[in-house]
Design a protein around this motif. Structure first.
Motif, PDB file in Angstrom:
ATOM      1  N   THR A   1       0.661  -1.679  -0.093  1.00  0.00           N
ATOM      2  CA  THR A   1       0.097  -0.133   0.043  1.00  0.00           C
ATOM      3  C   THR A   1       0.960   1.298  -0.212  1.00  0.00           C
ATOM      4  N   ARG A   2       0.277   2.081  -0.026  1.00  0.00           N
ATOM      5  CA  ARG A   2       0.941   3.682  -0.506  1.00  0.00           C
ATOM      6  C   ARG A   2       0.281   4.769   0.326  1.00  0.00           C
ATOM      7  N   PHE A   3      -0.494   4.104   1.967  1.00  0.00           N
ATOM      8  CA  PHE A   3      -1.528   4.608   2.355  1.00  0.00           C
ATOM      9  C   PHE A   3      -0.092   4.964   3.447  1.00  0.00           C
ATOM     10  N   LEU A   4       0.718   4.403   4.456  1.00  0.00           N
ATOM     11  CA  LEU A   4       1.266   4.251   5.004  1.00  0.00           C
ATOM     12  C   LEU A   4       2.111   4.836   4.911  1.00  0.00           C
ATOM     13  N   PRO A   5       3.143   4.844   3.590  1.00  0.00           N
ATOM     14  CA  PRO A   5       4.142   5.732   3.133  1.00  0.00           C
ATOM     15  C   PRO A   5       3.994   6.987   3.158  1.00  0.00           C
ATOM     16  N   GLU A   6       3.354   7.528   3.026  1.00  0.00           N
ATOM     17  CA  GLU A   6       2.578   8.868   2.614  1.00  0.00           C
ATOM     18  C   GLU A   6       2.232   9.111   4.313  1.00  0.00           C
ATOM     19  N   LEU A   7       1.221   8.487   4.827  1.00  0.00           N
ATOM     20  CA  LEU A   7       1.312   9.364   5.609  1.00  0.00           C
ATOM     21  C   LEU A   7       2.036   9.044   7.175  1.00  0.00           C
ATOM     22  N   GLN A   8       3.880   7.853   6.739  1.00  0.00           N
ATOM     23  CA  GLN A   8       4.372   8.505   7.130  1.00  0.00           C
ATOM     24  C   GLN A   8       5.444   9.789   7.116  1.00  0.00           C
ATOM     25  N   ARG A   9       5.699   9.841   5.749  1.00  0.00           N
ATOM     26  CA  ARG A   9       6.576  10.624   5.343  1.00  0.00           C
ATOM     27  C   ARG A   9       5.494  12.660   5.719  1.00  0.00           C
ATOM     28  N   ASP A  10       4.241  12.121   5.669  1.00  0.00           N
ATOM     29  CA  ASP A  10       3.464  13.956   6.481  1.00  0.00           C
ATOM     30  C   ASP A  10       2.934  14.137   7.710  1.00  0.00           C
ATOM     31  N   LEU A  11       3.971  13.084   8.547  1.00  0.00           N
ATOM     32  CA  LEU A  11       3.631  12.929  10.187  1.00  0.00           C
ATOM     33  C   LEU A  11       5.682  13.482   9.838  1.00  0.00           C
ATOM     34  N   GLY A  12       6.263  13.096   9.248  1.00  0.00           N
ATOM     35  CA  GLY A  12       7.961  13.270   9.270  1.00  0.00           C
ATOM     36  C   GLY A  12       7.954  14.825   9.563  1.00  0.00           C
ATOM     37  N   LEU A  13       6.905  15.250   8.618  1.00  0.00           N
ATOM     38  CA  LEU A  13       7.400  17.276   8.095  1.00  0.00           C
ATOM     39  C   LEU A  13       6.598  17.561   9.419  1.00  0.00           C
ATOM     40  N   VAL A  14       5.318  17.189   9.915  1.00  0.00           N
ATOM     41  CA  VAL A  14       5.136  18.036  11.070  1.00  0.00           C
ATOM     42  C   VAL A  14       5.523  18.260  12.033  1.00  0.00           C
ATOM     43  N   TYR A  15       5.729  16.708  11.970  1.00  0.00           N
ATOM     44  CA  TYR A  15       6.058  16.299  13.630  1.00  0.00           C
ATOM     45  C   TYR A  15       7.368  16.369  13.792  1.00  0.00           C
ATOM     46  N   GLN A  16       8.027  17.140  13.286  1.00  0.00           N
ATOM     47  CA  GLN A  16       9.659  16.967  13.300  1.00  0.00           C
ATOM     48  C   GLN A  16      10.740  16.782  14.744  1.00  0.00           C
ATOM     49  N   PRO A  17      11.327  15.688  15.142  1.00  0.00           N
ATOM     50  CA  PRO A  17      11.654  15.236  16.208  1.00  0.00           C
ATOM     51  C   PRO A  17      12.935  16.632  16.611  1.00  0.00           C
ATOM     52  N   GLU A  18      13.213  17.161  18.275  1.00  0.00           N
ATOM     53  CA  GLU A  18      14.852  17.584  18.087  1.00  0.00           C
ATOM     54  C   GLU A  18      16.005  16.966  17.888  1.00  0.00           C
ATOM     55  N   ASN A  19      16.908  17.872  18.581  1.00  0.00           N
ATOM     56  CA  ASN A  19      18.435  17.612  18.024  1.00  0.00           C
ATOM     57  C   ASN A  19      18.692  17.115  19.361  1.00  0.00           C
ATOM     58  N   TRP A  20      18.779  15.514  19.843  1.00  0.00           N
ATOM     59  CA  TRP A  20      18.423  14.565  20.898  1.00  0.00           C
ATOM     60  C   TRP A  20      19.838  13.938  20.651  1.00  0.00           C
ATOM     61  N   ASP A  21      20.908  14.030  21.932  1.00  0.00           N
ATOM     62  CA  ASP A  21      21.899  13.301  22.071  1.00  0.00           C
ATOM     63  C   ASP A  21      21.424  11.808  22.377  1.00  0.00           C
ATOM     64  N   ALA A  22      22.679  10.934  22.312  1.00  0.00           N
ATOM     65  CA  ALA A  22      22.300   9.205  22.751  1.00  0.00           C
ATOM     66  C   ALA A  22      21.635   9.438  23.925  1.00  0.00           C
ATOM     67  N   VAL A  23      22.206   9.924  25.108  1.00  0.00           N
ATOM     68  CA  VAL A  23      21.687  10.246  26.214  1.00  0.00           C
ATOM     69  C   VAL A  23      20.785  10.535  26.323  1.00  0.00           C
ATOM     70  N   ARG A  24      20.108  11.829  25.967  1.00  0.00           N
ATOM     71  CA  ARG A  24      18.554  11.755  25.921  1.00  0.00           C
ATOM     72  C   ARG A  24      17.654  10.593  24.986  1.00  0.00           C
ATOM     73  N   ILE A  25      17.675  10.014  24.215  1.00  0.00           N
ATOM     74  CA  ILE A  25      17.386   9.155  23.830  1.00  0.00           C
ATOM     75  C   ILE A  25      17.018   7.899  23.802  1.00  0.00           C
ATOM     76  N   ALA A  26      18.257   7.979  24.752  1.00  0.00           N
ATOM     77  CA  ALA A  26      18.002   6.274  25.751  1.00  0.00           C
ATOM     78  C   ALA A  26      17.560   6.646  26.507  1.00  0.00           C
ATOM     79  N   THR A  27      17.462   7.523  27.605  1.00  0.00           N
ATOM     80  CA  THR A  27      16.336   8.140  28.442  1.00  0.00           C
ATOM     81  C   THR A  27      15.123   7.867  27.908  1.00  0.00           C
ATOM     82  N   TRP A  28      14.204   8.112  26.830  1.00  0.00           N
ATOM     83  CA  TRP A  28      13.270   8.442  26.071  1.00  0.00           C
ATOM     84  C   TRP A  28      12.360   6.663  26.466  1.00  0.00           C
ATOM     85  N   LEU A  29      13.898   5.813  25.661  1.00  0.00           N
ATOM     86  CA  LEU A  29      13.544   5.156  25.214  1.00  0.00           C
ATOM     87  C   LEU A  29      13.249   3.726  26.578  1.00  0.00           C
TER      88      LEU A  29
END
Length: 901
Positions: free
Chosen positions: A646-674
């Motif tokens: 399907t193309r629905f989920l690829p396009e959805l993930q693209r749109d969400l990636g454009l609008v919800y752009q993640p902050e620039n996290w370092d490895a410690v912050r990513i690990a903490t979030w995980l």
């Protein structure tokens, strides 16, 4: 009010939603994922029906939950699953649709109230903002970027003629900042006004929603998809649609029912008061008096329980009056109120009227902090005409009294819904306080019972097969006329009576004429169905001689008494089926026995090894494919299956990636979030932290895996680490399970004790599908319940048939088709990696219990662990329990365990 632990059926609903969302990413399309998920969960894959007007492969599904099952809480709880497993983003926009303005206000209040269970369930998605549609028209970009934003609106708000709908499409300066710095792909998807060179892009809420790809929750759907308002939602480019309703559409525009909860499951989990005990009475004053007497008896039981420490309870009577009509005397609310006061001595303060003219319920909520359930509130009777205020809820309601026609669907459905809810969602000590009551002014019990059952199906969401047993007669004479309540288990013997004259049947009403026939040659009238006393009076009027009239009356009495033979199931006869369960002696409980229903009670201290903290080749492949999706790349053909993706989920993930752009996290912050987003109670925080850090470090050392990419794919990484930890935990549990149950000193730790026994309750049998004869027909006479769960194969059906034949010979007392994943109504044996639900449970005449599992030859080898746990259970029971697994129709293995006839 605090958070509550979900009921078993509620957790299963949420598990089904999570499984579907995961399958949407693992399989070529959401439609294929739906069929595959229902196949895995229920043994039969349901076809996927696209939603007209929406993308064909948009995730769209329905959760069917009867009245009283907690649909709103389930919807709130599902939002975290939407973010984590479907959208794979920290924040989202949820467009939450409700059927009316009163429900909208009630929902907004509850979702905003920080101490309400709905809000606490919603907060599992992280920071949340709850808005109405008016507030949403000035929502800030920072709110949408930093919180999951829930916009609660009525479906009617999106009808074209509504002012609210027009404003959604109007440009607003307050929303202008949402459209700064958009990518070309985002601008291309915006709605525009005008034509040609005059076209302009309005700064409208509609366009904000198109950018954010909202997920739509439709609470109390009730066939809303036939409305234009629902079609308008497609203009917002939703990421998916989830319906929650008691009565999904199954014909006109079929819903994709992912999970269906039955009323029997709610009963088993103590959520609703069943059965509904029905009594009809032709005289309205007597009907009302009977209801008052029942309320007084229930109040005495409630007071007695309270003295023993039970919570406060004041049973309520809901009375449905007739509407006022000019020049006609009716049983309207004023006449009923006067009857209660003048003839029954009910104080006026104990009566409240809730109609379009009088707003008594609103005054109660204003006068008492806890509303109707407040101990200081004196009200015991609520009189309404059509329906109570939407959103009003009171579990103290026990008795429905209907002065109007039971076929007045809307009012009866709603009032029944009020009466069914269990106080505090837990059973009381007295069985009479765990039932509902209906008193109806009517001369025809069978017709009234049928109408009541129809209302339970159409309004409360009960299954047609359930309602037969969930509506029961109070009076024995009326019970004999309730043929529908014994559907398929009634034998009617025709009653023939000789008459000295030919009856004039043309003068008889059609309903009565259909129950009789005249044989002119033999001069006999044959009654083929029971005649009530009123029908007998009507019928005897078609003859002139007293002798003929007397003969008809006498024959009619026989037709409704001795000519009816009811076949009652063991459950209806009051038989009990209790099955001892496995129990463990747990050190933390000072060696006391505890029910073995969760591997977590095993003593298995474990720590994840850092040697296992690395992504596998399969993990890297999954991350690579997910990156293509998030960048909008299309994987056209799956090399393994040859199916188009399907193309629905690829396009959805693209749109969400454009609008919800993640902050620039370092490895410690990513690990903490995980770590924060990996709920694993069996691990200590330091060991989880070390494992996550090591896994992430190993990933970042590989070519192409940067911090930016890890931040972008943190949801996929979270899911992969969770799956790895679960696999390692499963291995540790397996070792502990083997040692505890099959080690040298297992006999000291494991027992089969009467202290823990599963009992098949009379009204708690809830098959996801009933057997419909697809493998053959057989007159099952010894099944414990009137309903029977479906079989997985023809061989299973033949096994059941063999058990029933032995039961008819006296070698088995009765048996039950055991159900799978219906914890409130199923016997199971716990294993290290799940639960074993045997196919059949039999009560033997000598008091022993026999469990039978049928396995196809192709699955025999993979069922070794089922045989081990089944044989252990039988061995530890001291002869009280027996277990056998059969294949290739080798019935001798079962016969050898049966006593002689």
């Amino acid at each position: 009010m605090s958070a509550f632990t979900p009921k078993t059926y509620q957790q299963q609903v949420l598990d089904s939603v999570e499984a579907y969302f995961k399958a949407c990413h693992e399989l070529p399309s959401p439609s294929i994922a739906f069929t595959a998920t229902t196949e895995r969960l229920w043994g039969r894959g349901n076809p996927y029906h696209p939603l007209p007007g929406f993308p064909a492969d948009m995730p769209y599904f329905c959760l069917r939950v009867p009245t009283g099952g907690g649909k709103t809480w389930l919807a709130a709880k599902s939002v975290a699953l939407v973010n984590t497993h479907l959208l794979r983003t920290e924040h989202s926009v949820i467009l939450w649709l409700v059927p009316s303005k009163p429900i909208r206000e009630q929902t907004i209040r509850a979702l905003k109230n920080r101490s309400h269970p709905y809000h606490l369930a919603l907060r599992e998605a992280g920071p949340v903002t709850v808005l109405d549609l008016d507030e949403a028209k000035s929502v800030t970009r920072s709110t949408l970027d930093t919180t999951t934003t829930v916009i609660v609106a009525t479906r009617q708000a999106f009808q074209v003629e509504e002012e609210e709908c027009r404003k959604v499409y109007q440009s607003s300066g307050a929303l202008m900042h949402h459209f700064d710095h958009l990518a070309p792909a985002q601008r291309a998807e915006l709605l525009a006004d005008g034509e040609g060179t005059e076209r302009s892009t309005p700064y409208s809420l509609a366009n904000v929603l198109r950018l954010r790809r909202p997920f739509v929750v439709v609470n109390e759907a009730h066939n809303s998809r036939t409305e234009l308002a629902f079609d308008m939602l497609a203009r917002f480019r939703p990421s998916g649609v989830m319906e929650l309703t008691a009565t999904p559409d199954v014909q006109r525009t079929p819903s994709n029912v992912l999970h269906s909860v039955s009323a029997a499951e709610l009963k088993a989990e103590e959520m609703i008061k069943l059965p509904v005990l029905l009594q009809t009475e032709p005289h309205w004053q007597q009907c009302l008096a009977d209801a008052i007497g029942r309320r007084d008896a229930l109040q005495a039981l409630a007071d007695e329980e309270r003295r023993a420490g039970a919570p406060y309870l004041r049973p309520l009577v809901l009375i449905q009056s007739e509407p006022r009509r000019a020049g006609v005397e009716t049983l309207d609310f004023d006449k009923l109120r006067q009857e209660l006061i003048a003839n029954h001595g009910i104080p006026a303060s104990e009566i409240v009227v809730a109609t379009g003219e009088e707003k008594g319920l609103e005054q109660i909520d204003a006068d008492y902090p806890l509303g109707m359930v407040d101990p200081a509130c004196p009200v015991k009777f609520v009189i309404t005409q059509k329906a109570l205020a939407e959103g009003w809820d009171c579990p103290f309601a026990y008795i429905l009294v209907s002065m109007a026609s039971m076929s007045s669907s809307t009012a009866v459905e709603q009032l029944l819904g009020r009466v069914l809810r269990q106080p505090g969602a837990s059973q009381r000590a007295s069985p009479l306080l765990n039932q509902s009551y209906a008193f109806v002014v009517s001369r025809d019990f069978a017709e009234t019972a049928g109408a009541l059952r129809d209302r339970l199906v159409a309004g409360a969401g009960f299954e047609r097969r359930e309602v037969a047993e969930f509506v029961a007669a109070v009076l024995p004479d009326q019970a004999r006329l309730d043929l529908e309540g014994h559907a398929g288990r009634v034998v009617l013997r025709p009653v023939a009576v000789a008459l000295p004259e030919k009856p004039d049947l043309k003068s008889v009403p059609k309903t009565v004429r259909g129950k009789v026939s005249w044989d002119g040659q033999l001069n006999t009238l044959t009654i083929s169905a029971p005649l009530t006393e009123d029908e007998a009076e009507t019928l005897k009027a078609c003859v002139s001689s007293p002798a003929a009239a007397a003969a008809i009356v006498q024959a009619a009495e026989v037709s409704r008494t001795t000519a009816i033979e009811f076949f009652q199931t063991p459950a209806e006869l009051g038989e009990r089926l209790r099955v001892p369960q496995l129990a463990l002696r747990v050190p933390v409980q000072q060696g006391e026995l505890v029910l073995f229903d969760d591997p977590e009670v095993l003593d298995y201290p474990w720590d994840v090894s850092l040697n296992d903290a690395a992504p596998t080749a399969a993990d890297l492949s999954a991350l690579g494919a997910a990156l293509k999706v998030s960048e909008g790349g299309a994987i056209d053909i799956d090399e393994g299956s040859g199916k188009v993706f399907t193309r629905f989920l690829p396009e959805l993930q693209r749109d969400l990636g454009l609008v919800y752009q993640p902050e620039n996290w370092d490895a410690v912050r990513i690990a903490t979030w995980l770590c924060r987003n990996l709920p694993e109670p069996s691990l200590t925080h330091p060991s989880k932290q070390a494992f996550v850090a090591a896994w992430l470090s190993d990933l970042l050392r590989r070519d192409g895996y940067t911090l930016a990419r890890a931040n972008l794919q943190k949801f996929q990484i979270r899911n992969l680490i969770e799956a790895r930890i679960r696999e390692l935990r499963k291995q540790a549990v397996g070792k502990a399970f083997q040692q505890a149950l099959f080690g040298d000193d297992a006999a000291m730790r494991v027992a089969v004790s009467d202290q823990y026994a599963f009992e098949f309750a009379p009204h708690a049998y809830a098959p996801s599908r009933d057997y419909d004869g697809r493998f053959g027909q057989f007159d099952f006479r010894k099944h414990f319940y009137g309903r029977m769960g479906d079989f997985d194969s023809k061989e299973e059906f033949e096994c059941a048939r063999q058990l029933d034949m032995w039961a008819q010979q006296g070698r088995i007392q009765f048996w039950v088709r055991n159900l799978v994943r219906r914890e409130g109504c199923s016997f199971f044996l716990q294993k290290a990696d799940g639960r074993f639900y045997p196919d059949f449970v039999c009560q033997l005449p000598n008091g022993a219990v026999l469990v039978v599992e049928y396995k196809g030859a192709d699955r025999w080898s993979s069922a070794e662990d089922d045989r081990l746990i089944g044989n252990l259970w039988a061995e530890l029971s001291g002869g009280r329990c027996r277990f056998v697994m059969v294949k290739d129709r080798q019935w001798d293995g079962v016969r050898e365990l049966l006593p002689c006839a």
